[in-house]
Design an enzyme around this catalytic site. Structure first.
Site, PDB file in Angstrom:
ATOM      1  N   ARG A  47       5.354   5.904  13.921  1.00  0.00           N
ATOM      2  CA  ARG A  47       5.192   6.450  12.558  1.00  0.00           C
ATOM      3  C   ARG A  47       4.496   7.811  12.572  1.00  0.00           C
ATOM      4  NH1 ARG A  47       1.273   3.592   8.324  1.00  0.00           N
ATOM      5  NH2 ARG A  47      -0.018   5.428   8.606  1.00  0.00           N
ATOM      6  N   HIS A  61       0.819  -1.212   0.000  1.00  0.00           N
ATOM      7  CA  HIS A  61       0.000   0.000   0.000  1.00  0.00           C
ATOM      8  C   HIS A  61       0.851   1.259   0.000  1.00  0.00           C
ATOM      9  CE1 HIS A  61       1.118  -0.462   4.212  1.00  0.00           C
ATOM     10  NE2 HIS A  61       0.787   0.812   4.401  1.00  0.00           N
ATOM     11  N   HIS A  85       4.686   0.078   0.099  1.00  0.00           N
ATOM     12  CA  HIS A  85       5.488  -0.699   1.039  1.00  0.00           C
ATOM     13  C   HIS A  85       4.673  -1.844   1.641  1.00  0.00           C
ATOM     14  CE1 HIS A  85       3.549   2.430   3.438  1.00  0.00           C
ATOM     15  NE2 HIS A  85       3.667   1.636   4.495  1.00  0.00           N
ATOM     16  N   ASP A 124       0.602   4.882   2.084  1.00  0.00           N
ATOM     17  CA  ASP A 124      -0.121   5.309   3.296  1.00  0.00           C
ATOM     18  C   ASP A 124      -1.190   6.359   2.998  1.00  0.00           C
ATOM     19  OD1 ASP A 124       1.131   3.625   5.103  1.00  0.00           O
ATOM     20  OD2 ASP A 124       2.796   5.013   5.417  1.00  0.00           O
TER      21      ASP A 124
HETATM   22  C1  SIN Z   1       3.390   0.630   7.728  1.00  0.00           C
HETATM   23  O1  SIN Z   1       2.697   0.097   6.848  1.00  0.00           O
HETATM   24  O2  SIN Z   1       3.453   1.857   7.837  1.00  0.00           O
HETATM   25  C2  SIN Z   1       4.217  -0.229   8.679  1.00  0.00           C
HETATM   26  C3  SIN Z   1       5.353  -0.858   8.004  1.00  0.00           C
HETATM   27  C4  SIN Z   1       6.093  -1.805   8.917  1.00  0.00           C
HETATM   28  O3  SIN Z   1       5.605  -2.123  10.008  1.00  0.00           O
HETATM   29  O4  SIN Z   1       7.169  -2.273   8.544  1.00  0.00           O
END
Ligand code: SIN
Length: 304
Positions: free
Chosen positions: A295, A125, A280, A127
């Protein structure tokens, strides 16, 4: 999360052949995207010249890795804010205490309750693509890492678009797609009993939105695929079966190793990626191992 979506380590990793030298340096990875930033302590204010170089490197390489950053949540937020206003995640349950700008990404259960979102990146996805103004970029800071697994994979959506077979480019050119936060929510809840039920207020906050299938990066002018396995439900104005088949074909290119950099986390890493250029995926780690990251998410423009 025990059923890791990607368990092998076949994708490129960062080159670690660095000789320390004074000042800010940016070393591109031997990979389809990404670079490591040396010579910067993010606990200290960033001067305008260094900030301009970081901003440019972010546009050039799409994922920046800053190693060994001993920063507080306030310093994390302050650095993130240099790039734009921060977005507050709909899962208020997993905000860091007294820091609503930070989403806790973690599989840790404390006193019978999860302290964070344990399966944040289970599907590929970008974000907050389910918002009218999706994210410009996200900054993820490692707090606690598992001894095994826990990598994050990044796929270059410009490279993907530039190398996509002509018939697929023609099929999606000028088309738009629907994104919704709820697309995989029930499935994720079935896999992970800790994922919270959403209130009516939370559901109202994440109404479906329509974005172009291929977006133009507002700063570089490069085109990028902007549909994802996690949040895109359909291509509008196409019959359901045609839309599904086309999306599945597009998604198969996202995971191709030729487009991917795999980040193997080290203590105190901060990774800053461009959600307009990459997708990612969290590779997952054994349930028995603790993983915790913080995050922030910087707001971007409405895609065009
Ligand atoms: C996310 O999707 O922002 C998390 C990525 C992760 O936990 O590596």
């Amino acid at each position: 999360m025990s059923d890791s979506p990607i368990s092998s380590r076949t994708t490129p990793t960062a080159s670690r052949t660095f000789t320390p030298a004074a000042g800010l340096q940016i070393h591109p990875f031997d990979a389809p995207l990404g670079a490591e930033v040396f010579g910067l302590d993010l606990s200290q204010p960033l001067d305008d010249a260094d900030f301009a170089r970081i901003r440019q490197a972010h546009l050039d390489h799409h994922v920046l890795v800053f190693r060994d950053q001993r920063i507080t949540p306030d310093q994390h937020i302050a650095f993130s804010r240099r790039f734009g206003p921060l977005q507050i995640h709909v899962l208020k349950q997993f905000q860091l205490a007294r820091h609503e700008e930070i989403l806790v990404v973690s599989n840790i259960i404390e006193n019978g309750a999860p302290i964070g979102l344990g399966d944040a990146g289970h599907f590929w996805h970008s974000d907050l693509s389910y918002k009218e103004t999706p994210s410009l970029g996200s900054l993820l800071h490692a707090q606690e890492l598992p001894e095994e697994g826990g990598d994050t994979l990044f796929s270059n959506m410009h490279l993907l678009w530039d190398t996509l077979p002509a018939h697929l480019r023609r099929a999606v050119e000028g088309r738009r797609a629907e994104h919704t936060y709820l697309a995989k929510y029930a499935e994720l809840q079935r896999r992970n009993p800790w994922r919270p039920n959403l209130s009516a207020e939370q559901i109202a906050e994440v109404k479906p939105v329509i974005h172009p299938v291929v977006r133009v990066h507002p700063e570089t002018g490069r085109r990028a695929l902007f549909v994802s396995e996690h949040f895109t439900t359909r291509i509008v104005d196409l019959p359901e079966d045609e839309s599904r088949a086309l999306l599945d074909e597009l998604f198969s290119y996202v995971a191709q190793p030729a487009n991917v950099y795999r980040h193997q986390w080290q203590p105190h890493d901060l990774v800053f990626w461009d959600n307009r250029s990459v997708q990612h995926l969290a590779a997952g780690c054994p349930d028995s191992m603790r993983r915790k990251l913080y995050r922030t998410t910087v707001e971007g423009d409405a895609p065009f």
